[in-house]
Design a protein around this motif. Structure first.
Motif, PDB file in Angstrom:
ATOM      1  N   THR A 288      60.583   6.935  55.059  1.00  0.00           N
ATOM      2  CA  THR A 288      61.567   7.742  55.794  1.00  0.00           C
ATOM      3  C   THR A 288      61.712   7.307  57.243  1.00  0.00           C
ATOM      4  N   VAL A 289      60.957   6.300  57.665  1.00  0.00           N
ATOM      5  CA  VAL A 289      61.140   5.684  58.976  1.00  0.00           C
ATOM      6  C   VAL A 289      61.882   4.377  58.769  1.00  0.00           C
ATOM      7  N   GLY A 290      62.918   4.167  59.561  1.00  0.00           N
ATOM      8  CA  GLY A 290      63.737   2.970  59.416  1.00  0.00           C
ATOM      9  C   GLY A 290      65.191   3.309  59.631  1.00  0.00           C
ATOM     10  N   SER A 291      66.049   2.671  58.872  1.00  0.00           N
ATOM     11  CA  SER A 291      67.484   2.921  58.984  1.00  0.00           C
ATOM     12  C   SER A 291      68.149   2.552  57.673  1.00  0.00           C
ATOM     13  N   GLY A 292      69.358   3.040  57.501  1.00  0.00           N
ATOM     14  CA  GLY A 292      70.077   2.746  56.266  1.00  0.00           C
ATOM     15  C   GLY A 292      71.356   3.547  56.184  1.00  0.00           C
ATOM     16  N   ARG A 293      71.859   3.648  54.984  1.00  0.00           N
ATOM     17  CA  ARG A 293      73.114   4.357  54.773  1.00  0.00           C
ATOM     18  C   ARG A 293      72.858   5.706  54.115  1.00  0.00           C
ATOM     19  N   ALA A 294      73.835   6.560  54.200  1.00  0.00           N
ATOM     20  CA  ALA A 294      73.735   7.887  53.605  1.00  0.00           C
ATOM     21  C   ALA A 294      75.126   8.399  53.289  1.00  0.00           C
ATOM     22  N   GLU A 295      75.172   9.395  52.440  1.00  0.00           N
ATOM     23  CA  GLU A 295      76.394  10.177  52.240  1.00  0.00           C
ATOM     24  C   GLU A 295      76.079  11.624  52.590  1.00  0.00           C
ATOM     25  N   VAL A 296      76.932  12.236  53.376  1.00  0.00           N
ATOM     26  CA  VAL A 296      76.753  13.624  53.785  1.00  0.00           C
ATOM     27  C   VAL A 296      77.849  14.449  53.143  1.00  0.00           C
ATOM     28  N   LEU A 297      77.444  15.448  52.368  1.00  0.00           N
ATOM     29  CA  LEU A 297      78.377  16.344  51.696  1.00  0.00           C
ATOM     30  C   LEU A 297      78.442  17.654  52.462  1.00  0.00           C
ATOM     31  N   ARG A 298      79.629  18.018  52.911  1.00  0.00           N
ATOM     32  CA  ARG A 298      79.843  19.303  53.558  1.00  0.00           C
ATOM     33  C   ARG A 298      81.319  19.676  53.431  1.00  0.00           C
ATOM     34  N   PHE A 303      81.140  12.327  53.430  1.00  0.00           N
ATOM     35  CA  PHE A 303      81.299  11.479  54.605  1.00  0.00           C
ATOM     36  C   PHE A 303      80.284  10.338  54.519  1.00  0.00           C
ATOM     37  N   ASP A 304      80.763   9.108  54.611  1.00  0.00           N
ATOM     38  CA  ASP A 304      79.854   7.974  54.708  1.00  0.00           C
ATOM     39  C   ASP A 304      79.171   8.017  56.075  1.00  0.00           C
ATOM     40  N   ALA A 305      77.877   7.747  56.084  1.00  0.00           N
ATOM     41  CA  ALA A 305      77.108   7.874  57.326  1.00  0.00           C
ATOM     42  C   ALA A 305      76.007   6.823  57.361  1.00  0.00           C
ATOM     43  N   ASP A 306      75.418   6.686  58.532  1.00  0.00           N
ATOM     44  CA  ASP A 306      74.240   5.854  58.732  1.00  0.00           C
ATOM     45  C   ASP A 306      73.104   6.746  59.226  1.00  0.00           C
ATOM     46  N   TRP A 307      71.870   6.376  58.883  1.00  0.00           N
ATOM     47  CA  TRP A 307      70.720   7.135  59.371  1.00  0.00           C
ATOM     48  C   TRP A 307      69.753   6.200  60.080  1.00  0.00           C
ATOM     49  N   GLU A 308      69.016   6.774  61.045  1.00  0.00           N
ATOM     50  CA  GLU A 308      68.019   6.011  61.774  1.00  0.00           C
ATOM     51  C   GLU A 308      66.887   6.930  62.197  1.00  0.00           C
ATOM     52  N   ARG A 309      65.680   6.481  61.944  1.00  0.00           N
ATOM     53  CA  ARG A 309      64.479   7.176  62.407  1.00  0.00           C
ATOM     54  C   ARG A 309      63.543   6.088  62.928  1.00  0.00           C
ATOM     55  N   PHE A 318      71.712  10.981  62.264  1.00  0.00           N
ATOM     56  CA  PHE A 318      72.798  10.611  61.362  1.00  0.00           C
ATOM     57  C   PHE A 318      74.076  10.413  62.185  1.00  0.00           C
ATOM     58  N   THR A 319      74.775   9.338  61.906  1.00  0.00           N
ATOM     59  CA  THR A 319      76.029   9.038  62.594  1.00  0.00           C
ATOM     60  C   THR A 319      77.090   8.671  61.575  1.00  0.00           C
ATOM     61  N   THR A 320      78.336   8.873  61.969  1.00  0.00           N
ATOM     62  CA  THR A 320      79.442   8.413  61.143  1.00  0.00           C
ATOM     63  C   THR A 320      79.499   6.891  61.206  1.00  0.00           C
TER      64      THR A 320
END
Length: 342
Positions: A288-298, A303-309, A318-320
């Protein structure tokens, strides 16, 4: 204080937590004395294919993290998620629910409570190595679990958290009579921590606010593990994503449909850990540490997103796709860790 103010990710709550961590330094914790009682030993032979070893091998050395948790400690509970464990109790009251892959391609949940405690939570099950990295984002959280693989116990004992098993806090746990062991261990959160710490303790990095522009209408999204699946179906009436697991609606023992406001499908590295269960199955480790892609449902959209920890002590940002902060909807959040196939 509003949840927005308490959970903005970079606020004063995180600065205070880091200051306290710095003062504590890097002192290693003693081994967790988690020799599981006879009641728990009856639960070591599992059903439903969930073969984890909950027998602890500890000693009498304990540090202050096994004493009473401090005020402001979030409560994280490992919750059983095989079919024999359902319906669960208290899942709807969690602020955040994390879903991870475990042995045999099955799933397990970690429910995090800060703004309110239900009367009962469960069924409670065992911890995994990945939990220690995930929980570093909080300031000395309390981890409620039924036990762990014996070789993992020293790592839990040395982690900056308050480990609470039935051996440590027997008055807070009980066995129900509606499910077979080991799927019948439950927790009274109020007996463990008294009162919830409030939203400021949720130093996750999550942001809450209006949805960004764009997004694609989405009625349903399914995330599959080798032997489990989660489906989130949008409800216009409740303005929530109704959860189904393995094809069945997720309803608590209180007949409440579990329905978060935001669902995050976070693509991560899932690799083999250094541990195996007592049948020899390797325990997956979710990074869970690192970065990658994500999808956020709301709000009925994806919404396609990126994550970084960047570090374990950080929350997840989380960013768009254009680099703007990705706001979540107010309410419960589910984060489903999916193995990155890219």
């Amino acid at each position: 204080m509003s949840r927005m103010a308490g959970m903005g990710g970079m606020g004063m709550g995180r600065k205070g937590a880091r200051t306290r961590r710095a003062r504590r330094g890097a002192t290693a914790g003693a081994l967790l004395a988690a020799v599981v009682t006879g009641t728990l030993l009856a639960g070591c032979t599992t059903t439903g294919g969930d073969n984890d070893d909950e027998r602890g091998q500890g000693n009498d050395r304990r540090d202050d993290r096994t004493s009473a948790p401090p005020a402001g400690s979030v409560l994280a509970v490992k919750i059983d998620n095989v079919s024999a464990a359902r319906p669960q109790t208290g899942l709807d009251a969690a602020d955040i629910v994390y879903a991870e892959q475990v042995e045999g391609g099955l799933s397990r949940l970690m429910a995090v409570y800060a703004t309110r405690f239900p009367e009962v939570v469960g069924p409670v099950r065992s911890a995994r190595e990945s939990d220690l990295e995930l929980l570093r984002q909080f300031d000395e959280p309390t981890l409620a679990f039924s036990g762990a693989q014996s070789k993992l116990l020293p790592l839990i004992g040395g982690a900056p958290l308050h480990a609470k098993t039935p051996e440590d806090a027997g008055a807070a746990y009980f066995r129900g009579d509606e499910k077979p062991a080991p799927h019948n261990l439950y927790l009274h959160p109020g007996k463990l921590l008294g009162s919830p710490p409030g939203a400021d303790a949720l130093t996750t990095g999550f942001r809450y606010g209006p949805a960004p522009a764009g997004g694609t209408p989405e009625d349903s999204r399914t995330v599959r593990y080798p032997a489990a699946r989660f489906t989130f179906t949008w409800s216009d009436d409740s303005r929530r994503w109704q959860v189904s697991m393995d094809g069945r609606p997720t309803v608590t023992t209180d007949d409440v449909r579990v329905a978060p406001a935001t669902v995050v499908v976070q693509h991560v590295t899932v690799r083999a850990s250094q541990f195996r269960d007592f049948l020899g199955n390797n325990t997956p480790y979710t990074e869970t540490v690192g970065s990658g892609r994500a999808e956020v449902l709301r709000d009925g959209k994806v919404f396609d997103a990126d994550w970084e920890r960047r570090a374990a002590t950080d929350g997840t940002r989380f960013t768009t796709t254009d680099g703007e902060p990705m706001n979540f909807a107010e309410g419960q959040v589910w984060v489903v860790y999916a193995a990155d196939r890219s």
